[in-house]
Design a protein around this motif. Sequence first.
Motif, PDB file in Angstrom:
ATOM      1  N   UNK A  85      10.867   5.561   5.731  1.00 20.07           N
ATOM      2  CA  UNK A  85      10.002   5.240   6.874  1.00 20.07           C
ATOM      3  C   UNK A  85       9.215   3.961   6.626  1.00 20.07           C
ATOM      4  N   UNK A  86       8.642   3.819   5.437  1.00 19.17           N
ATOM      5  CA  UNK A  86       7.738   2.699   5.176  1.00 19.17           C
ATOM      6  C   UNK A  86       8.397   1.562   4.396  1.00 19.17           C
ATOM      7  N   UNK A  87       9.693   1.695   4.129  1.00 17.56           N
ATOM      8  CA  UNK A  87      10.491   0.642   3.516  1.00 17.56           C
ATOM      9  C   UNK A  87       9.859   0.114   2.227  1.00 17.56           C
ATOM     10  N   UNK A  88       9.342   1.048   1.429  1.00 18.19           N
ATOM     11  CA  UNK A  88       8.823   0.674   0.119  1.00 18.19           C
ATOM     12  C   UNK A  88       7.401   0.153   0.101  1.00 18.19           C
ATOM     13  N   UNK A  89       6.760   0.054   1.271  1.00 20.79           N
ATOM     14  CA  UNK A  89       5.378  -0.461   1.298  1.00 20.79           C
ATOM     15  C   UNK A  89       4.352   0.637   1.053  1.00 20.79           C
ATOM     16  N   UNK A  90       4.789   1.884   1.073  1.00 18.10           N
ATOM     17  CA  UNK A  90       3.904   3.025   0.815  1.00 18.10           C
ATOM     18  C   UNK A  90       4.509   3.851  -0.313  1.00 18.10           C
ATOM     19  N   UNK A  91       3.710   4.171  -1.312  1.00 18.59           N
ATOM     20  CA  UNK A  91       4.187   4.968  -2.430  1.00 18.59           C
ATOM     21  C   UNK A  91       4.163   6.454  -2.134  1.00 18.59           C
ATOM     22  N   UNK A  92       4.651   7.239  -3.078  1.00 23.29           N
ATOM     23  CA  UNK A  92       4.690   8.699  -2.912  1.00 23.29           C
ATOM     24  C   UNK A  92       4.391   9.351  -4.248  1.00 23.29           C
ATOM     25  N   UNK A 151      -0.765   3.221  -8.619  1.00 18.04           N
ATOM     26  CA  UNK A 151      -1.043   1.986  -7.885  1.00 18.04           C
ATOM     27  C   UNK A 151      -0.844   0.759  -8.767  1.00 18.04           C
ATOM     28  N   UNK A 152      -1.282   0.850 -10.031  1.00 19.03           N
ATOM     29  CA  UNK A 152      -1.121  -0.282 -10.956  1.00 19.03           C
ATOM     30  C   UNK A 152       0.345  -0.553 -11.261  1.00 19.03           C
ATOM     31  N   UNK A 153       1.140   0.505 -11.298  1.00 20.97           N
ATOM     32  CA  UNK A 153       2.570   0.345 -11.607  1.00 20.97           C
ATOM     33  C   UNK A 153       3.383  -0.125 -10.404  1.00 20.97           C
ATOM     34  N   UNK A 154       2.781  -0.075  -9.205  1.00 23.24           N
ATOM     35  CA  UNK A 154       3.506  -0.470  -7.990  1.00 23.24           C
ATOM     36  C   UNK A 154       2.649  -1.450  -7.191  1.00 23.24           C
ATOM     37  N   UNK A 155       2.518  -2.674  -7.644  1.00 26.32           N
ATOM     38  CA  UNK A 155       1.664  -3.649  -6.951  1.00 26.32           C
ATOM     39  C   UNK A 155       2.176  -3.947  -5.538  1.00 26.32           C
ATOM     40  N   UNK A 156       1.236  -4.269  -4.651  1.00 27.47           N
ATOM     41  CA  UNK A 156       1.610  -4.672  -3.293  1.00 27.47           C
ATOM     42  C   UNK A 156       1.701  -3.540  -2.294  1.00 27.47           C
ATOM     43  N   UNK A 157       1.367  -2.312  -2.671  1.00 25.01           N
ATOM     44  CA  UNK A 157       1.458  -1.192  -1.747  1.00 25.01           C
ATOM     45  C   UNK A 157       0.369  -1.263  -0.676  1.00 25.01           C
ATOM     46  N   UNK A 158       0.677  -0.684   0.500  1.00 22.82           N
ATOM     47  CA  UNK A 158      -0.315  -0.549   1.573  1.00 22.82           C
ATOM     48  C   UNK A 158      -0.964   0.833   1.548  1.00 22.82           C
ATOM     49  N   UNK A 215       2.506  17.090   0.376  1.00 21.21           N
ATOM     50  CA  UNK A 215       1.844  18.263   0.923  1.00 21.21           C
ATOM     51  C   UNK A 215       0.385  18.064   1.271  1.00 21.21           C
ATOM     52  N   UNK A 216      -0.095  16.833   1.277  1.00 22.22           N
ATOM     53  CA  UNK A 216      -1.542  16.630   1.367  1.00 22.22           C
ATOM     54  C   UNK A 216      -1.955  15.621   2.422  1.00 22.22           C
ATOM     55  N   UNK A 217      -1.610  14.343   2.261  1.00 26.92           N
ATOM     56  CA  UNK A 217      -2.108  13.363   3.205  1.00 26.92           C
ATOM     57  C   UNK A 217      -1.815  11.950   2.766  1.00 26.92           C
ATOM     58  N   UNK A 218      -2.628  11.018   3.271  1.00 27.13           N
ATOM     59  CA  UNK A 218      -2.372   9.593   3.099  1.00 27.13           C
ATOM     60  C   UNK A 218      -3.592   8.894   2.513  1.00 27.13           C
ATOM     61  N   UNK A 219      -3.374   8.042   1.503  1.00 32.75           N
ATOM     62  CA  UNK A 219      -4.382   7.095   1.033  1.00 32.75           C
ATOM     63  C   UNK A 219      -3.960   5.704   1.487  1.00 32.75           C
ATOM     64  N   UNK A 220      -4.912   4.965   2.020  1.00 31.04           N
ATOM     65  CA  UNK A 220      -4.646   3.589   2.457  1.00 31.04           C
ATOM     66  C   UNK A 220      -5.901   2.767   2.222  1.00 31.04           C
ATOM     67  N   UNK A 221      -5.779   1.441   2.281  1.00 34.00           N
ATOM     68  CA  UNK A 221      -6.906   0.600   1.864  1.00 34.00           C
ATOM     69  C   UNK A 221      -6.870  -0.760   2.525  1.00 34.00           C
ATOM     70  N   UNK A 222      -7.913  -1.546   2.226  1.00 32.96           N
ATOM     71  CA  UNK A 222      -8.016  -2.898   2.752  1.00 32.96           C
ATOM     72  C   UNK A 222      -9.150  -3.640   2.090  1.00 32.96           C
ATOM     73  N   UNK A 223      -9.163  -4.969   2.307  1.00 31.76           N
ATOM     74  CA  UNK A 223     -10.202  -5.803   1.703  1.00 31.76           C
ATOM     75  C   UNK A 223     -11.488  -5.783   2.516  1.00 31.76           C
ATOM     76  N   UNK A 224     -11.371  -5.463   3.795  1.00 33.10           N
ATOM     77  CA  UNK A 224     -12.534  -5.378   4.673  1.00 33.10           C
ATOM     78  C   UNK A 224     -12.489  -4.057   5.429  1.00 33.10           C
ATOM     79  N   UNK A 225     -13.602  -3.713   6.056  1.00 35.61           N
ATOM     80  CA  UNK A 225     -13.638  -2.476   6.835  1.00 35.61           C
ATOM     81  C   UNK A 225     -12.601  -2.526   7.952  1.00 35.61           C
TER      82      UNK A 225
END
Length: 699
Positions: A159-166, A184-191, A197-207
Motif C-alpha cells: 500500500x505505502x510502497x516502502x514509505x511506511x515501515x511495519x 526507524x534508525x535502520x530504515x531512514x526516510x520513512x513517513x 494489530x495496533x495503529x499508526x505512528x507518523x511524524x513531521x518537522x512542523x505541526x
Amino acid sequence: MSTATPFPVWDDARAASLDAPNALLYRSNLLGSDLRITNYGGGNTSAKIWQTDPLTGEQVEVLWVKGSGGDVGSMKLDGFSTLYMDKLRALKGLYRGLAHEDEMVAYLPHCTFNLNSRAASIDTPLHSSLPYAHVDHMHPDAVIAMAAMANSQAITEQVFEGTVGWMPWLRPGYELGQQLAAYNEAHPGLRGIVLGGHGLFSWGDTAKSCYENTVSLIERAQQWLETERTARQVQVFGGAAVSTLADADRDATLARVLPVLRGLSAEGAPKLLHVNTSPEVLAFVNSNDLLPLAALGTSCPDHFLRTKIRPLIVPEAVYQLDGDALKAALNELVAGYRADYAAYYERCKRPTSPALRDPNPVVILLPRIGMVTIAKDKATARIAGEFYVNAINVMREANAVDEYVGLPEQEAFDIEYWLLEEAKLQRMPRPKPMVGKVAVVTGGAGGIGQAIARRILADGGCVVLADIDQEALDSVSAELARAHGRDHVRGVRCDVTDEASVIAAFGRAAIEFGGVDILVSNAGIASAAPIEETTLALWMRNQSILATGYFLVGREAFKQMKAQGTGGAIVMIASKNGMVASNQATAYCAAKAAEIQLSRSFALEGAPLGIRSNVVNPDAVIRGSKIWTGKWSEERAAANKIGENDLEAFYRDRSLLKRSVLPEDIAEATYFFAAEHLSAKSTGNILNVDAGNLAAFTR
C-alpha cells in the motif's frame, strides 16, 4: 469507509497566531474531530518544544505529549504532560529489559517539567524515543484493518510502497519505544510505521507537516482498501443471513428486553445501556459471518479495553420470548458469558494479576436489531459502542481484502489486566451516588420538575423528562443537557392520561438508558370551584391527571423495575391538600388524597421486590411553579380574599415557620426518598414540605 467526505483542512490563518503548545493542541483537536482518524480517547500526539527552564533560565527541550486518560479531540492545553527530554533520554541507562519495563513508568514523574500535575501515559516512551519534532500515534480504522490482516506486513509494504515501515505486535511501553527508535534508525526516510494489530505512528518537522502526513497516510490506506474491495466484489461479512426488523417491532422488542438485560448485568451496581442501530452494526449482526468473526475478538488494545475481547450474542429465538421465559433464557446466556469470562481469566492469569473484574458482557449483539453496550454510566456505554463500531469496520475491511486476525488471547489478557491499567482504575475518583441510576420525572418541564431533575443530575444520575408541553420540554431538556451533558438528559412528550402515551414514554426510557430506577410522579394541575359549581368535567380532569395519570405512570415504572429485579423508588408529589381539605377545591383535594393512598398500595406490593414508594406533600410552591401562572392563582386569591401579588406572603405567613416553600425544597425531599443510600428503609411514608401546617400534620 468511503473517502468522499474530505478530512478536516489545516487552517493556516488560525495556526499562524498560535504558539508551539497551542499549535500542538490545534493539531490534536483537528485529528480527534474525525472518527476516521482516531476513536474517542484513542491515540496520542506530541511535540518537542524548546522552553525556558523555570529553575535555570536556560533553554531546554520539553516533550509535550497527551497525558493519561485524555481524548485528543476534546482535550485542552492542561491535558498534555510536559517532560524534560534530557531526563527521558537518561532513562535508557536505568532500563533493565522487557521483564522489568513496567518499573520505567515510576521514573516518568521524575522527568516532569514545570511541576505539571498531568500524569504521563504509557505511550510517552514511544514519542520520546523517535527523533522527530512532531509525532502522531493514531488508531484509524483503515490502518488498523491492515494491521489486523494475516498478511499485514506484505500489504503494508504494497500500500505505502516502502514509505511506511511495519513492526509486529508488542504491548505499548518502554520496550516498544526502544524498538521503534531502532527500526526507524535502520530504515531512514520513512513517513511512518504501522504497528501490527495496533495503529499508526507518523511524524513531521512542523505541526502542519505532521498533520498533513498523518492524514495523507490514512487517506491512502482508505482509498486502497476501497479500490481492492470494489475490485474483488466481496460480499460484506459473507452477505446477509437475516433482515432488519421494522422500527416499531425493534423498539417494542428493545423496550421488553433491555430492562431484563440491565438487571441481569447489574452485579451489585447499577448500569446504563446504549443502543446502536447504525448501518455498520446492522450489516454485521445480520451477516453470515457474525458468529465466527465475533468469536475472534477485537484487535486494537483501545478496542477491547472498553469492549472486552468478545461480545455476547443473543439469538432471535431468545428475545422473541416474554415474561419469565425471557428472563430465564437471558439469565442462562449472561451466566454462560460470565462463566466463559471467568475461564478466560483462569487460563491467562499470572501470579501478579489483579483479581477478576466484572465478568458481565459489555457488548451485546442482537441479530435483526443492532448492538447494546452496557457500562457504569451512559457515556462509557456509548463510547464502548463507538469502539466496537471501530472493531466492526476493521473486521469488514480486513476480511474483504485478506483475513482478519484478532489479538492472541494471552496478549489481550495482559493488556486488560495490566498492573499499570489496574493502577489507573484505582486512581479514579469515587462515583457520585446517583451514577448509573435513571429517573423518570413527569411534569419535568415545570418548576418543581426541573428542580427535581437538577438535584438528581447534580449527583450523577440520568433523567428522562416527561411532559405534555413539547415546547417547554424541548427548552428545558436542552438547557439541562448543556449543564450536565447530553448523555444524562432525555425529553419525551407524555400525556399521563393516555395509556398508550405513557407506555411509549417508558419504552423510550428503556431504549435510551435500559430501564428506570426512580419514578417521580409530578405531573399536575390545580383547580378551584365551590362544590355546586364543580362540573363533572372539572372533577374528571382532576381525577384523570392526578389519580389515573399517577396510576398509569406508576404501573409502567413498576413493570420495568420488576423486570430489572434490582428494586426501585417511586416518589409521588402529592399536596398538603391530600391531608387536609382546602375550601372550594373539592376535585383537587380528592384527587390528591387518592395519590397518597395509591402510593401506599405501591409500597405494599413493591416491598417484596425492593420497590419503595413514598409521598412528598408540598404546599404553596408559588415561585417557578407553572400551576400558579394560570387561573389557579386567581382562584386561590379570590377564595382567600387577597390580591394575587399577595399570595406568597399569605401562604408564608400562615405557616408555622413563616417561610416560603421553593421548588428546590421539594427537590431535596424528593431526592431523599429517591436515594437508596439515604432512605433504603423508608416506604409507605409521607414527608410534608409546607413550612409547617398544623392541620396537615400526618396522623
